[in-house]
Design a protein around this motif. Structure first.
Motif, PDB file in Angstrom:
ATOM      1  N   UNK A  35       0.847  -1.180   0.000  1.00  0.00           N
ATOM      2  CA  UNK A  35       0.000   0.000   0.000  1.00  0.00           C
ATOM      3  C   UNK A  35       0.885   1.234   0.000  1.00  0.00           C
ATOM      4  N   UNK A  36       0.341   2.346  -0.528  1.00  0.00           N
ATOM      5  CA  UNK A  36       1.143   3.567  -0.614  1.00  0.00           C
ATOM      6  C   UNK A  36       1.202   4.233   0.752  1.00  0.00           C
ATOM      7  N   UNK A  37       2.090   3.690   1.597  1.00  0.00           N
ATOM      8  CA  UNK A  37       2.222   4.234   2.947  1.00  0.00           C
ATOM      9  C   UNK A  37       3.516   4.997   3.148  1.00  0.00           C
ATOM     10  N   UNK A  38       4.214   5.323   2.015  1.00  0.00           N
ATOM     11  CA  UNK A  38       5.412   6.165   2.086  1.00  0.00           C
ATOM     12  C   UNK A  38       5.304   7.229   0.983  1.00  0.00           C
ATOM     13  N   UNK A  66      11.657   6.887  -2.518  1.00  0.00           N
ATOM     14  CA  UNK A  66      10.354   6.359  -2.115  1.00  0.00           C
ATOM     15  C   UNK A  66      10.562   4.924  -1.653  1.00  0.00           C
ATOM     16  N   UNK A  67      10.066   4.595  -0.460  1.00  0.00           N
ATOM     17  CA  UNK A  67      10.300   3.287   0.140  1.00  0.00           C
ATOM     18  C   UNK A  67       9.266   2.239  -0.287  1.00  0.00           C
ATOM     19  N   UNK A  68       8.341   2.616  -1.120  1.00  0.00           N
ATOM     20  CA  UNK A  68       7.355   1.651  -1.581  1.00  0.00           C
ATOM     21  C   UNK A  68       7.939   0.760  -2.661  1.00  0.00           C
ATOM     22  N   UNK A  69       7.178  -0.253  -3.032  1.00  0.00           N
ATOM     23  CA  UNK A  69       7.603  -1.230  -4.030  1.00  0.00           C
ATOM     24  C   UNK A  69       7.798  -0.548  -5.388  1.00  0.00           C
ATOM     25  N   UNK A  70       9.010  -0.621  -5.990  1.00  0.00           N
ATOM     26  CA  UNK A  70       9.283   0.066  -7.263  1.00  0.00           C
ATOM     27  C   UNK A  70       8.426  -0.402  -8.423  1.00  0.00           C
ATOM     28  N   UNK A  76       5.882   4.914  -8.218  1.00  0.00           N
ATOM     29  CA  UNK A  76       6.077   5.762  -9.390  1.00  0.00           C
ATOM     30  C   UNK A  76       5.665   7.197  -9.093  1.00  0.00           C
ATOM     31  N   UNK A  77       6.546   8.148  -9.518  1.00  0.00           N
ATOM     32  CA  UNK A  77       6.364   9.561  -9.173  1.00  0.00           C
ATOM     33  C   UNK A  77       5.657  10.317 -10.290  1.00  0.00           C
ATOM     34  N   UNK A  78       4.893  11.315  -9.897  1.00  0.00           N
ATOM     35  CA  UNK A  78       4.247  12.237 -10.833  1.00  0.00           C
ATOM     36  C   UNK A  78       4.588  13.655 -10.385  1.00  0.00           C
ATOM     37  N   UNK A  79       5.247  14.426 -11.288  1.00  0.00           N
ATOM     38  CA  UNK A  79       5.745  15.757 -10.933  1.00  0.00           C
ATOM     39  C   UNK A  79       4.823  16.836 -11.487  1.00  0.00           C
ATOM     40  N   UNK A  80       4.736  17.932 -10.746  1.00  0.00           N
ATOM     41  CA  UNK A  80       3.902  19.062 -11.159  1.00  0.00           C
ATOM     42  C   UNK A  80       4.631  20.361 -10.837  1.00  0.00           C
ATOM     43  N   UNK A  81       4.640  21.292 -11.815  1.00  0.00           N
ATOM     44  CA  UNK A  81       5.164  22.649 -11.545  1.00  0.00           C
ATOM     45  C   UNK A  81       4.008  23.457 -10.965  1.00  0.00           C
TER      46      UNK A  81
END
Length: 408
Positions: A35-38, A66-70, A76-81
Motif C-alpha cells: 500500500x502507498x504508505x510512504x 520512495x520506500x514503496x515497491x518500485x 512511481x512519481x508524478x511531478x507538477x510545476x
C-alpha cells in the motif's frame, strides 16, 4: 521484486486432541500487497540549472526517494510545476527507468526579459496515499534556473520590407532606409548592413545607416522579376564576439512604363503571282509591357519606304491585321516595311521588314510553297474576322462557325 509472502502450516486433530485421535495438516500461503504508505521525498530541497537563451530540451533531472515497491503505482512519481511557470516555458516528465523528474525548456527563454527563473515543483505518487500518511515538506523542491546570454542576430522590421517604384527610375534613386535592431540590448552593439542577394545587381546599401539606392535601371521585364516583384535580401551584422547576423527581405513592386516597342509575327510570307485572292498574310503583334501600354496596336505600311500603291494593311482586331495586294506582282522577293505602334503614353513604334516571296504558280507547278501559305492565310482571315465579330457583337459562336464551315 515479488510481493512478500508467509506460509502457515495448520494442523487439525479430532478426539479433542487425544493421542489416539486422527491428525490432518494443511498449508496456508499469505501474500502481502504493498500500500502507498510512504510519500516520495526529494533528495534535496533546492536544485540548480543553467540554460542558454533560445535553447530547448532537458536542463536538470530531479531525484526523489520512495520506500514503496518500485513495481507499483505507490512508488512511481508524478511531478507538477506549481509556481513560476506563467508563460508555460517549462515542462516536467517522469523518467520511467529511475523515477527522476526531467525538467525541460519547451519555449525558448530570453535573457533580456529575465535572466533568472525560480520554479516550485511538487512530487506525488500515481496511487493515493493511505489515509494516515500525507505529503510533507520534502515532497516539494525549488529549482533555480540561470539563463545564459547568447549573442543574437539583429532583426529587421518590418520583414519583408515592401516598396513600389516605376521601373525606369534614374540610377542612384533612394528606395528606402532599412531598420534592424539588436535583441542584445544590454550589450550596446553596433550594426553594419550589406547586400546578401541581389540577382540583377541593381541595388546598393549604405553599411552604416542602411539606405538602399539603385545602381542600375530597374526593368520590370527582367527575367529576375516575377509577377512584377523583384526580391532582394540584406544582412545586418552586429559587433558581438562572435558577430551574429540577421537577414531581411526587400520586395520591390515595379510599375510598368512603356519602354518596349511592339513586334510583329510572322516576318515572312509567300503568294502566287497570279493569285485571284490577293490576301498575303495575317500579322500579329505582341508587346512585353502591360496594359494600357500594349494593344490595341496600330499597323501601317511605312510610307517613306513604299511610295507606290501596291500593298494594303487592314485591321482585323486589336492585335492582328491583314496584309494584302492591290494588284498582282511579278515573281520576286519583296521587302515590305510594316510599322506597328502600341497604345502607351507616349506610344512606342517599331518598323520591321516583312519578306514577301511572290512565286510562279502556272500550270500547277509551284516553285515555292505558295498554295499552302495562301490557304493558311485565307482560313486565318475568316477565323480571326469571325472571332472579332463575336467579340464585338456578343453573338453565339456555334451557329456562326457552322455557317462559315458550310460556306468554306
Amino acid at each position: 521484486m515479488e510481493n512478500p509472502k508467509y506460509e502457515l502450516i495448520i494442523e487439525a486433530q479430532d478426539m479433542v486432541g487425544q493421542l489416539y485421535g486422527l491428525l490432518g495438516t494443511a498449508t496456508a500461503t499469505i501474500l502481502i500487497d504493498d500500500k502507498n504508505d510512504h510519500s516520495p521525498e526529494f533528495t534535496k530541497k533546492e536544485f540548480q540549472a543553467t540554460v542558454e537563451e533560445g535553447a530547448v530540451g532537458v536542463i536538470v533531472n530531479l531525484t526523489v526517494e520512495d520506500k514503496d515497491d518500485p513495481t507499483t503505482g505507490a512508488w512511481r512519481a508524478a511531478y507538477t510545476i506549481i509556481n513560476g511557470n506563467p508563460g508555460q516555458s517549462f515542462e516536467i516528465h517522469t523518467n520511467p527507468q529511475n523515477n527522476e523528474g526531467m525538467l525541460s525548456v519547451v519555449k525558448p527563454l530570453d535573457y533580456e526579459i529575465s535572466a533568472f527563473h525560480t520554479l516550485l515543483i511538487k512530487v506525488e505518487n500515481e496511487d493515493p496515499l493511505v489515509p494516515d500518511v500525507t505529503y510533507g515538506p520534502s515532497s516539494t523542491a525549488t529549482v533555480h534556473i540561470t539563463v545564459l546570454d547568447v549573442n543574437e542576430g539583429p532583426v529587421f522590421y518590418p520583414d519583408p520590407m515592401m516598396v513600389t517604384r516605376q521601373e525606369n527610375i534614374s540610377v542612384g534613386s533612394v528606395l528606402l532606409t532599412v531598420n534592424a535592431t539588436d535583441p542584445d540590448s544590454l550589450q550596446h552593439q553596433t550594426i553594419r548592413y550589406s547586400v546578401y542577394k541581389d540577382p540583377a545587381g541593381w541595388l546598393n546599401i549604405n553599411p552604416i545607416n542602411g539606405t538602399v539606392d539603385t545602381t542600375a535601371v530597374l526593368d520590370r521585364e527582367s527575367p529576375f522579376v516575377h509577377n512584377s516583384v523583384y526580391t532582394a535580401l540584406f544582412l545586418a551584422i552586429d559587433s558581438g564576439d562572435p558577430p551574429a547576423t540577421g537577414t531581411g527581405t526587400l520586395l520591390i513592386t515595379l510599375e510598368d512604363v512603356n519602354d518596349n516597342a511592339p513586334f510583329i509575327y510572322p516576318t515572312a510570307a509567300e503568294v502566287c503571282d497570279d493569285a485571284k485572292n490577293l490576301s498575303v498574310v495575317i500579322l500579329g503583334a505582341s508587346d512585353k509591357d502591360l496594359h494600357p501600354n500594349t494593344d490595341p496596336f496600330k499597323f501601317e505600311i511605312y510610307k517613306q519606304a513604299v511610295p507606290d500603291k501596291v500593298w494594303k494593311v487592314s485591321k482585323i482586331n486589336n492585335t492582328h491585321a491583314l496584309v494584302s495586294l492591290l494588284q498582282n506582282l511579278n515573281k520576286a522577293n519583296y521587302q515590305l516595311p510594316i510599322m506597328v505602334t502600341d497604345s502607351g503614353k507616349p506610344p512606342m513604334t517599331n518598323v520591321t521588314d516583312l519578306r514577301v516571296q511572290v512565286c510562279s504558280c502556272k500550270n500547277s507547278k509551284v516553285d515555292c510553297n505558295a498554295a499552302g501559305a495562301l490557304h493558311f492565310s485565307l482560313t486565318s482571315v475568316l477565323l480571326i474576322s469571325l472571332f472579332s465579330l463575336v467579340s464585338e457583337s456578343k453573338l453565339e459562336l456555334a451557329p456562326i462557325l457552322s455557317l462559315n464551315a458550310v460556306r468554306m
